[in-house]
Scaffold this active site. Structure first.
Site, PDB file in Angstrom:
ATOM      1  CG  ASP A  38     -14.082  -1.236  -1.833  1.00  9.12           C
ATOM      2  OD1 ASP A  38     -13.015  -1.852  -1.994  1.00  9.12           O
ATOM      3  OD2 ASP A  38     -14.387  -0.212  -2.502  1.00  9.12           O
ATOM      4  N   GLY A 124      -6.481  10.608  -5.758  1.00 11.67           N
ATOM      5  CA  GLY A 124      -7.136   9.545  -4.989  1.00 11.67           C
ATOM      6  C   GLY A 124      -8.443   9.999  -4.366  1.00 11.67           C
ATOM      7  CG  LEU A 125      -9.114  13.586  -3.448  1.00  9.53           C
ATOM      8  CD1 LEU A 125      -9.100  15.102  -3.439  1.00  9.53           C
ATOM      9  CD2 LEU A 125      -9.215  13.063  -2.027  1.00  9.53           C
ATOM     10  CG  ASP A 172     -13.922   5.114  -4.821  1.00 11.66           C
ATOM     11  OD1 ASP A 172     -13.807   4.972  -3.591  1.00 11.66           O
ATOM     12  OD2 ASP A 172     -12.983   4.969  -5.613  1.00 11.66           O
ATOM     13  CE1 TYR A 222      -8.467  -0.593  -5.743  1.00 14.48           C
ATOM     14  CE2 TYR A 222      -9.388  -2.109  -7.366  1.00 14.48           C
ATOM     15  CZ  TYR A 222      -9.529  -1.351  -6.223  1.00 14.48           C
ATOM     16  OH  TYR A 222     -10.724  -1.362  -5.542  1.00 14.48           O
TER      17      TYR A 222
HETATM   18  C1  GLA Z   1     -10.171   2.795  -4.995  1.00 14.74           C
HETATM   19  C2  GLA Z   1     -11.353   1.925  -5.396  1.00 14.74           C
HETATM   20  C3  GLA Z   1     -12.240   1.605  -4.189  1.00 14.74           C
HETATM   21  C4  GLA Z   1     -11.438   1.086  -3.017  1.00 14.74           C
HETATM   22  C5  GLA Z   1     -10.220   1.984  -2.757  1.00 14.74           C
HETATM   23  C6  GLA Z   1      -9.314   1.422  -1.703  1.00 14.74           C
HETATM   24  O1  GLA Z   1     -10.592   4.065  -4.621  1.00 14.74           O
HETATM   25  O2  GLA Z   1     -12.125   2.537  -6.390  1.00 14.74           O
HETATM   26  O3  GLA Z   1     -13.244   0.682  -4.563  1.00 14.74           O
HETATM   27  O4  GLA Z   1     -11.058  -0.241  -3.210  1.00 14.74           O
HETATM   28  O5  GLA Z   1      -9.457   2.194  -3.929  1.00 14.74           O
HETATM   29  O6  GLA Z   1      -9.951   1.381  -0.475  1.00 14.74           O
END
Ligand code: GLA
Length: 385
Positions: A38, A124-125, A172, A222
């Site tokens: 993204d 991770g949700l 997200d 990240y």
């Molecule tokens: C997290 C971030 C998203 C995306 C994902 C990986 O959830 O908030 O913007 O980058 O990681 O795909």
């Protein structure tokens, strides 16, 4: 679940603030494919799920926000000026949403709120996106700002950037606002164009296995991934000025800068360029009803996330390995990584056996069972009667 949460919220709201107010909800998410694409201007393919955040909110006619979090059992009160940031970390998300709305010329007055959630934290949700989207949607509604839904998603994303220290992409917040029951959505993160796809894998289930691992410093790791990608993008742009995002680059353009960027950054970019193409391949496969190809792409994504992007971990690699060994159709680490879940595409007849064996083997190796969540694709942000 939601009814119980609603009752508890109602009770606390009456106790703290009395009558009035309206309920709003938003959702956590899964992502079928398109990870870490993204913020590189690529595609993602998420869906909202049937757990999220529920809040009751009422304007209070003052310049103060008073919020109670049922899950943290904490109260926070803050003003609406930049200097008024609350100390509770959960309240900073709500403060950020207020500030970002104001920055976009939206009206925000004081309000009272009680909220609770059922998105597992650290899995991770996207529990934080669900929180931002609930309040972005509610504030827009109660103060009559009439902002477009995409602006509400962007308000959530800017909240992460400016108030929570995560330089996330738009996936997200987009899906927790735009999610629709029984639909996955392919979003082009460069143009913000999107398309709904029916979520119907007849004969298959999607199941999440939560490793229950949560790495400290995940947000700085990240942000570092994002920097690596931008570094490579800048190098490629010198030869190809039309490249605005890494996703605009052709694979051969990446090879041209191999000696100009650190090896680690090169690996990150190699993953991203492959992943952007995989989302398109998955969408084509879905239109043909070719679920096997969808699954194979998921395994390729896992390999890339583990070996090139390096956001997996021993526990998630193990869950992926078990899935592969048991001939599960597709499996991969999902979301930002550094812990959390694998998403698994499993034939109906293999489902029970897979969950059982994966849970047992995981427990033997790591001393605890993974948590199991069946995926139910649901609606995003909304007002609730
Ligand atoms: C997290 C971030 C998203 C995306 C994902 C990986 O959830 O908030 O913007 O980058 O990681 O795909």
């Amino acid at each position: 679940m939601q009814n119980l949460m609603k009752e508890k919220i109602q009770k606390k709201f009456t106790e703290l603030f009395g009558e009035g107010g309206k309920f709003y909800a938003s959702a956590g998410r899964i992502n079928l494919i398109g990870e870490h694409t993204d913020y590189n201007g690529g595609y993602v393919f998420p869906g909202a799920i049937d757990c999220g955040i529920l809040a009751k909110i009422n304007p209070n006619g003052t310049e103060k926000v008073r919020v109670f979090s049922l899950d943290f059992d904490q109260f926070s009160e803050f003003g609406l000026e930049e200097a008024d940031a609350p100390k509770e970390s959960w309240a900073r998300y709500i403060f950020g949403v207020c500030r970002e709305t104001i920055k976009r010329d939206g009206k925000v007055g004081g309000f009272d709120a009680v909220f609770a959630g059922d998105v597992p934290l650290g899995a991770g949700l996207s529990s934080s996106a669900a929180l931002e989207s609930t309040f972005a949607y509610a504030i827009n509604d109660i103060f009559g700002n009439g902002m477009a839904k995409m602006d509400l998603a962007l308000i959530g994303q800017s909240t992460e950037h400016n108030y929570c220290g995560v330089k996330c992409g738009i996936m997200d917040q987009f899906i927790s606002i735009f999610g629709k029951k029984n639909s996955l959505v392919r979003l082009d993160c460069k143009t913000l164009e999107y398309k709904y796809f029916p979520f119907n894998f007849e004969g298959y289930k999607l199941v999440l296995l939560d490793s229950c691992v949560k790495h400290e410093l995940a947000s700085s790791a990240y942000n570092k991934r994002r920097e690596s990608c931008e570094n490579v993008r800048d190098a490629i742009k010198k030869n190809h000025p039309e490249v605005e995002f890494l996703s605009d680059a052709k694979r051969i353009w990446l090879d041209e800068v191999r000696d100009q960027v650190p090896e680690e950054d090169f690996m990150r970019a190699e993953y991203v360029i492959g992943e952007v193409q995989r989302v398109l391949d998955v969408c084509d496969a879905l239109e043909r009803g070719d679920v096997e190809t969808v699954g194979e792409m998921m395994y390729q994504t896992h390999f890339g996330l583990s070996r090139l992007y390096e956001v997996s971990c021993e526990e998630l690699d193990f869950l992926n390995y078990i899935a592969r060994k048991m001939d599960v159709t597709g499996s991969r680490v999902m979301g930002g990584g550094f812990g959390g879940c694998t998403i698994n595409l499993v034939k109906d007849e293999l489902y029970e056996e897979f969950v059982k064996v994966a849970s047992e083997k995981f427990e033997q190796k790591f001393g605890h069972k993974p948590k199991v969540y069946d995926v139910i694709i649901s609606d995003g942000a909304r007002a609730i009667d």
